[in-house]
Enzyme design. Structure first.
Site, mmCIF file in Angstrom:
data_model
loop_
_atom_site.group_PDB
_atom_site.id
_atom_site.type_symbol
_atom_site.label_atom_id
_atom_site.label_comp_id
_atom_site.label_asym_id
_atom_site.label_seq_id
_atom_site.Cartn_x
_atom_site.Cartn_y
_atom_site.Cartn_z
ATOM 1 N N GLU A 176 -0.545 -9.627 -1.503
ATOM 2 C CA GLU A 176 -2.311 -9.672 -1.218
ATOM 3 C C GLU A 176 -2.665 -9.857 -2.007
ATOM 4 O O GLU A 176 -3.615 -9.993 -2.564
ATOM 5 C CB GLU A 176 -2.847 -8.400 0.177
ATOM 6 C CG GLU A 176 -2.518 -8.552 1.921
ATOM 7 C CD GLU A 176 -2.703 -7.146 2.141
ATOM 8 O OE1 GLU A 176 -2.348 -6.780 2.030
ATOM 9 O OE2 GLU A 176 -3.689 -7.889 3.218
ATOM 10 N N GLY B 163 0.668 -4.796 0.760
ATOM 11 C CA GLY B 163 -0.993 -5.022 -0.433
ATOM 12 C C GLY B 163 -0.503 -5.662 -1.710
ATOM 13 O O GLY B 163 -1.111 -6.432 -1.804
ATOM 14 N N ALA C 243 0.860 -1.258 -0.064
ATOM 15 C CA ALA C 243 0.295 -0.241 -0.003
ATOM 16 C C ALA C 243 0.408 1.251 0.253
ATOM 17 O O ALA C 243 2.256 0.974 0.634
ATOM 18 C CB ALA C 243 -0.617 -0.122 1.169
ATOM 19 N N GLU D 27 3.775 -5.163 7.192
ATOM 20 C CA GLU D 27 3.063 -5.098 8.181
ATOM 21 C C GLU D 27 3.545 -4.957 9.040
ATOM 22 O O GLU D 27 3.265 -3.200 9.926
ATOM 23 C CB GLU D 27 1.446 -5.060 7.535
ATOM 24 C CG GLU D 27 1.157 -4.912 5.967
ATOM 25 C CD GLU D 27 0.585 -5.941 5.518
ATOM 26 O OE1 GLU D 27 2.044 -7.050 5.269
ATOM 27 O OE2 GLU D 27 0.069 -5.709 4.649
#
Ligand code: 3H9
Length: 685
Positions: free
Chosen positions: A105, A102, A63, A125
């Site tokens: 993911e 992310g 992210a 994370e």
């Protein structure tokens, strides 16, 4: 503005490419572009399969962390992945570089994953005080099993592609260009149905969940994210996936808003900001460093030589006495030996690294080096003598660095006729382990010399922070203030173990007295004597031969073969007698007061350091304390911590300390006082 996501067609395969330098982070435009591209692929009947790839140096590395402090903007990454769950044709992720957070993911939401050989995949994370937010805690255990997923999520460390293949996270390692390989793969699987989706698999446990989690619970002291991660992983085995995803999202949102994650995100960016020097011209060129030399084969010199050998840079280790040189080299070999024993290094690799370390007893051997680092005894005259010799023997253009931890780098540099080539490189002990490097810019240090040192620091795996030339630079100057206060607390009524406990509860791995015992009390004693300074308790301990762990007695006592500090009646008696002699009434001091008494004066010193320009930014000070002194990253470093508490409170407490102790140094620094009165923090300076 053009989209950072491109859509191309290769016959019946659609190629979706994210192009968002530097690391293809998933900022809003990327998420929106991905949704558009997948929608287009879905609706195009001529398309049988989709490949998701990236331009630049890596597949999506996560992210966009800079967006975490802003209101969320749809579509979120979860919306993109939910769309993939409903996709009617296979999507193959082409992985290379570092698919992280992310990014991984997103790849787990695809139906297949092909990876280039050097790819490193992970969910980091936790290092930002967070847990994955877009299904990582639910899809990874479904694909790889809990025994693989839990350590990945709880440690945050990435795994290599081969490991990911074995555990079912990737389906193929590409032979050659990864996008081309993914296109071939996509054609091969385009007609296969049903489409494999991580969400449809059941988690394999390979053991008992609580047993798997136990070591991570033990290490999670004071931290919120590991507990949230374990809970989210538990949901992967106890709840249907959609409920698990909801729980994961709720935990992420809570953590994101919390102080711990804010602190860790601050350190992430501060670390990347610290090597940037405000007045360094952008186009300054670096010098090439092909060979190094280290003068002095003691603990520091040996550790510094190892840093070069580890990074593949040949290094000459120079020590005047043949015996001292042999001892230094033996110590290096023993250090590598421990790594081999623990399985972290092969014997061959150890030999390769040792072979990069050339030994010499003549300083003239430094003449081949592009950088010479002096790591001799901490004494101005000795250092100046070494630099005068280096001026004679070093080749033109070589960087000349001193590893002093306190001394005036300008004075050292004036022993040479080439002051622009001289700077300080303050390594922290053990130098081969500790990541911090204070890069000390002296008055005449050339811009290219500074740029070269910063680039070199990164090459040898250090976190460089550029600091100005002032006694103790940043870290040790603040540490000195803390040491004075720690002594004062002993005289006022606290015991070493009470002070240490308050600081370990605050989050430090060790308290100040346990650290002093480990480092050796004699070193600072010698320095104080040289400066005509005194520390009541520490000096008396040294006078009776208590130098710390090396003599099995210091602020604590140690049993044979043990490093566990034990309270010692002799020390307690010595402290109490000293309080009595100095007419100081002893009292009980609560842990909160201990923390304030140690932290606030340090923060005050940090304010002076900023004002004097010795540090460029408050974040630089924070990075120094996190990477050099074990300050808990989840508290963000002393200056971030100060902003969190609020400067008015710190100002008021300092004013009270100044009145109580009569020590003028506690009076709030002008910068701190001004910011407090303006209702600002150091970060608003
Ligand atoms: C996440 O994904 C949560 C999800 O579950 C939630 C989904 C909804 N964002 O490190 P470098 C910048 S959390 C923004 O020097 P390297 C960095 O600041 C995220 N910026 O390069 C620097 O900027 P500048 C999980 C980022 O080659 C520049 O890029 N992912 C981000 O040594 C170069 O960085 C992570 O935690 C980011 N995510 O290392 C990965 N990443 O040039 C974090 C980097 O202005 N990133 N920047 O100073 C890394 O670990 C390293 O950057 C990486 C490259 C290994 C990728």
């Amino acid at each position: 503005m053009s989209s950072p996501v491109e859509f191309r067609k290769y016959g019946d395969v659609a190629l979706v490419i994210v192009d968002n330098p530097p690391v293809n982070a998933l900022r809003h435009a990327v998420r929106a572009g991905l949704l558009d591209a997948f929608t287009r692929a879905r609706g195009d009947e001529t398309i049988a399969a989709v490949v998701l790839g990236c331009a630049g140096r890596t597949f999506v590395a996560g992210a966009d962390i800079t967006e975490f402090d802003k209101p969320p903007q749809a579509p979120g990454l979860s919306d993109v992945i939910a769309f993939l769950d409903e996709m009617n044709k296979p999507v193959v992720a082409a992985l290379f570089g570092t698919p992280l957070g992310g990014g991984l993911e997103l790849a787990l939401g695809c139906h297949y994953r092909v990876a280039a050989p050097g790819t490193r995949l992970g969910l980091p994370e936790i290092k930002l005080g967070l847990i994955p937010r877009a299904g990582g805690t639910q899809r990874l255990p479904r694909l790889a099993g809990m025994a693989k997923a839990m350590p990945m999520i709880l440690s945050g460390d990435p795994i290599p592609a081969g490991d990911a293949l074995k555990s079912g996270i990737v389906d193929e390692i590409a032979d050659g260009d990864v996008i081309a390989a993914a296109i071939v793969f996509a054609r091969k699987v385009s007609a296969l149905r049903p489409l494999p989706r991580a969400r449809d698999k059941t988690v394999t446990l390979d053991g008992d969940f609580e047993t798997l989690a136990a070591p991570f619970v033990k290490r999670a002291r004071g931290l919120d994210a590991p507990f949230a991660a374990i809970e989210a992983l538990r949901c992967a085995i106890t709840l249907p996936i959609d409920e698990g995803l909801t729980r994961e999202r709720e935990s992420f949102m809570r953590l994101r808003a919390g102080d711990q994650s804010k602190a860790q995100r601050h350190i992430f960016f501060a670390e990347r900001e610290a090597p940037k020097v405000r007045d360094l011209p952008k186009d300054v060129s670096s010098r090439e460093i092909r060979r190094a030399a280290v003068i002095g084969a003691g603990t520091m010199g040996g550790g510094i030589a190892m840093c070069f050998a580890n990074a593949g840079i040949p290094v000459t280790l120079v020590e005047t006495g043949a015996d001292a040189l042999a001892r230094g080299v033996e110590k290096i070999a023993a250090n590598y030996g421990v790594a081999v024993e623990r399985g972290g290094m092969t014997e061959d690799e150890k030999q390769r690294r040792m072979a990069r370390i050339e030994r010499a007893t003549e300083i003239g051997a430094a003449s081949k080096a592009d950088i010479v680092i002096e790591a001799v005894f901490e004494d101005m005259d000795i250092k100046r003598e070494v630099f005068a010799k280096l001026d004679d023997v070093s080749k033109p253009g070589a960087l000349l660095a001193t590893n002093t931890s306190y001394l005036d780098v300008d004075a050292i540099s004036r022993a040479t006729g080439r002051t622009s080539d001289v700077l300080g490189l303050h390594f922290f002990s053990p130098a081969n382990v500790m990541r911090l490097l204070e890069v000390v810019r002296a008055k005449d240090t050339g811009p290219d010399v500074l740029a070269t040192a910063i680039a070199l620091a990164r090459k040898i795996g250090k976190v460089p922070v550029v600091v100005g030339n002032g006694h103790g630079f940043v870290g040790n100057r603040m540490l000195r203030v803390r040491s004075i206060e720690a002594e004062r607390l002993l005289l006022e009524g606290a015991l070493p173990s009470e002070v240490d406990r308050a600081m370990t509860e605050f989050g430090f791995a060790m308290g100040p007295f346990a650290v002093s015992d480990l480092a050796g009390l004699d070193i600072s004693w010698r320095m104080r004597k040289a400066q005509g300074a005194r520390a009541e308790i520490a000096d008396q301990l040294c006078e009776i031969g208590r130098f710390g762990q090396k003599t099995m007695k210091g602020f604590y006592r140690y049993e044979p073969g043990s490093r566990i500090p034990k309270d010692d009646a002799e020390v307690v008696a010595l402290i109490e007698a000293t309080s009595a002699r100095l007419n100081i009434a002893r009292r009980a001091i609560a842990p909160d007061e201990i923390v304030e008494r140690l932290m606030f004066p340090m923060i005050n010193e940090g304010a002076c350091i900023l004002e004097e320009g010795i540090a460029q930014r408050p974040g630089d000070i924070d990075v120094i304390w996190v990477y050099g002194y074990g300050f808990p990253a989840w508290r963000g470093g002393p200056m971030f911590y100060a902003d969190l508490i609020g400067l008015p409170r710190i100002r008021d407490r300092l004013t009270a300390f100044a009145a109580e102790t009569g020590d003028k140094r506690h009076e709030p620094a002008p910068l701190l006082a001004r910011l407090a009165s303006e209702g600002k923090g150091f970060s608003d300076r």
